[in-house]
Design a protein around this motif. Structure first.
Motif, PDB file in Angstrom:
ATOM      1  N   SER A   7     -12.432  -4.701 -12.030  1.00 50.68           N
ATOM      2  CA  SER A   7     -10.949  -4.431 -11.177  1.00 50.68           C
ATOM      3  C   SER A   7     -10.358  -3.029 -11.941  1.00 50.68           C
ATOM      4  CB  SER A   7     -10.070  -5.165 -12.524  1.00 50.68           C
ATOM      5  OG  SER A   7     -11.013  -7.083 -11.932  1.00 50.68           O
ATOM      6  N   VAL A   8      -9.683  -2.925 -10.711  1.00 49.25           N
ATOM      7  CA  VAL A   8      -8.570  -1.700 -10.867  1.00 49.25           C
ATOM      8  C   VAL A   8      -6.901  -1.792 -10.413  1.00 49.25           C
ATOM      9  CG1 VAL A   8     -11.280  -0.112 -10.401  1.00 49.25           C
ATOM     10  CG2 VAL A   8      -9.513  -0.720  -8.174  1.00 49.25           C
ATOM     11  N   GLU A   9      -6.374  -0.627 -10.650  1.00 53.06           N
ATOM     12  CA  GLU A   9      -5.259  -0.661  -9.846  1.00 53.06           C
ATOM     13  C   GLU A   9      -4.906   0.843  -8.724  1.00 53.06           C
ATOM     14  OE1 GLU A   9      -2.409  -2.861 -13.363  1.00 53.06           O
ATOM     15  OE2 GLU A   9      -2.769  -0.350 -13.030  1.00 53.06           O
ATOM     16  N   VAL A  10      -4.418   0.250  -7.817  1.00 48.40           N
ATOM     17  CA  VAL A  10      -3.440   1.574  -7.328  1.00 48.40           C
ATOM     18  C   VAL A  10      -2.087   1.445  -6.631  1.00 48.40           C
ATOM     19  CG1 VAL A  10      -3.776   2.939  -4.795  1.00 48.40           C
ATOM     20  CG2 VAL A  10      -5.250   1.323  -5.461  1.00 48.40           C
ATOM     21  N   ALA A  11      -1.370   2.872  -7.708  1.00 48.26           N
ATOM     22  CA  ALA A  11      -0.693   3.119  -7.966  1.00 48.26           C
ATOM     23  C   ALA A  11       0.333   4.149  -7.008  1.00 48.26           C
ATOM     24  CB  ALA A  11      -0.566   4.034  -9.710  1.00 48.26           C
ATOM     25  N   TYR A  12       1.567   4.061  -6.891  1.00 44.23           N
ATOM     26  CA  TYR A  12       1.741   5.232  -5.772  1.00 44.23           C
ATOM     27  C   TYR A  12       3.475   5.172  -6.236  1.00 44.23           C
ATOM     28  CZ  TYR A  12       3.733   7.703  -1.796  1.00 44.23           C
ATOM     29  OH  TYR A  12       4.954   9.290  -1.480  1.00 44.23           O
ATOM     30  N   ALA A  13       4.333   6.416  -6.597  1.00 43.72           N
ATOM     31  CA  ALA A  13       5.672   5.985  -6.446  1.00 43.72           C
ATOM     32  C   ALA A  13       6.401   7.460  -5.229  1.00 43.72           C
ATOM     33  CB  ALA A  13       6.013   6.756  -7.662  1.00 43.72           C
ATOM     34  N   ARG A  17      11.151   3.624  -4.850  1.00 40.87           N
ATOM     35  CA  ARG A  17      10.606   2.163  -4.964  1.00 40.87           C
ATOM     36  C   ARG A  17       8.955   3.107  -5.601  1.00 40.87           C
ATOM     37  NH1 ARG A  17       7.720  -1.925  -1.112  1.00 40.87           N
ATOM     38  NH2 ARG A  17       6.648  -3.022  -2.404  1.00 40.87           N
ATOM     39  N   GLN A  18       8.408   2.075  -6.570  1.00 43.63           N
ATOM     40  CA  GLN A  18       6.349   2.339  -6.408  1.00 43.63           C
ATOM     41  C   GLN A  18       5.544   0.707  -6.560  1.00 43.63           C
ATOM     42  OE1 GLN A  18       7.197   3.458 -10.860  1.00 43.63           O
ATOM     43  NE2 GLN A  18       7.830   0.858 -11.734  1.00 43.63           N
ATOM     44  N   TRP A  19       5.171   1.205  -6.191  1.00 43.56           N
ATOM     45  CA  TRP A  19       3.687   0.386  -6.075  1.00 43.56           C
ATOM     46  C   TRP A  19       2.999   0.780  -7.304  1.00 43.56           C
ATOM     47  CZ3 TRP A  19       5.766   3.242  -2.424  1.00 43.56           C
ATOM     48  CH2 TRP A  19       7.105   2.524  -1.260  1.00 43.56           C
ATOM     49  N   LEU A  20       2.551  -0.963  -7.444  1.00 43.77           N
ATOM     50  CA  LEU A  20       0.982  -0.903  -8.660  1.00 43.77           C
ATOM     51  C   LEU A  20       0.084  -2.394  -8.385  1.00 43.77           C
ATOM     52  CD1 LEU A  20      -0.858   0.271 -11.109  1.00 43.77           C
ATOM     53  CD2 LEU A  20       0.666  -1.507 -12.291  1.00 43.77           C
ATOM     54  N   ARG A  68      -7.529   2.936 -13.031  1.00 47.06           N
ATOM     55  CA  ARG A  68      -6.119   3.113 -11.888  1.00 47.06           C
ATOM     56  C   ARG A  68      -6.089   4.803 -11.247  1.00 47.06           C
ATOM     57  NH1 ARG A  68      -1.584   4.197 -15.602  1.00 47.06           N
ATOM     58  NH2 ARG A  68      -1.617   6.325 -15.543  1.00 47.06           N
ATOM     59  N   VAL A  69      -6.233   3.844  -9.600  1.00 48.08           N
ATOM     60  CA  VAL A  69      -5.943   4.973  -8.471  1.00 48.08           C
ATOM     61  C   VAL A  69      -4.623   5.535  -8.556  1.00 48.08           C
ATOM     62  CG1 VAL A  69      -6.393   5.767  -6.507  1.00 48.08           C
ATOM     63  CG2 VAL A  69      -8.293   4.410  -7.713  1.00 48.08           C
ATOM     64  N   GLU A  70      -4.266   7.091  -8.451  1.00 48.31           N
ATOM     65  CA  GLU A  70      -2.881   7.260  -8.428  1.00 48.31           C
ATOM     66  C   GLU A  70      -2.932   8.379  -7.460  1.00 48.31           C
ATOM     67  OE1 GLU A  70      -2.740   9.193 -11.811  1.00 48.31           O
ATOM     68  OE2 GLU A  70      -2.168   7.726 -13.254  1.00 48.31           O
ATOM     69  N   ILE A  71      -1.923   7.619  -6.733  1.00 46.25           N
ATOM     70  CA  ILE A  71      -1.500   8.481  -5.082  1.00 46.25           C
ATOM     71  C   ILE A  71      -0.321   9.786  -5.205  1.00 46.25           C
ATOM     72  CG2 ILE A  71      -1.093   8.853  -2.534  1.00 46.25           C
ATOM     73  CD1 ILE A  71      -2.623   5.933  -2.936  1.00 46.25           C
TER      74      ILE A  71
END
Length: 105
Positions: A7-13, A17-20, A68-71
């Protein structure tokens, strides 16, 4: 979740707006795989603009459970240049205030 999945998460803001996005991926999935699976409106992802928990990484880096992968968005301006500009403006303002005070006396 099976032992062969993680299980991982990808985050972008964006500025508005922000996405997780939570994902379940196979073992040995890479940062690039996670970004592709998140399907975040075809973001322009470049090498050096991604990280795992605020640590810069390559798109080919293999993920671990709970990452948590962050873009990251590109910088609009160089922070050092902005700081120097603010310092110059503050110094000029202080000099003008001192000169005005001296004229009053």
């Amino acid at each position: 979740m099976s032992a062969s999945m993680l299980s991982v998460e990808v985050a972008y803001a964006s500025p508005v707006r922000q996405w997780l996005v939570a994902l379940t991926l196979p073992l040995n999935a890479t940062v690039s795989d996670a970004i592709a699976a998140a399907n975040l409106a075809n973001l322009p992802v470049l090498e050096g603009n991604v990280g795992i928990f605020a640590r810069s990484c390559q798109l080919s880096e293999v993920l671990m459970q709970g990452d948590r992968v962050e873009i990251y968005r590109p910088l609009i301006a160089d922070p050092m240049v902005q700081r120097r500009t603010r310092a110059v403006v503050a110094k000029r303002s202080a000099l003008k205030a001192a000169a005005a005070k001296k004229v009053e006396l």
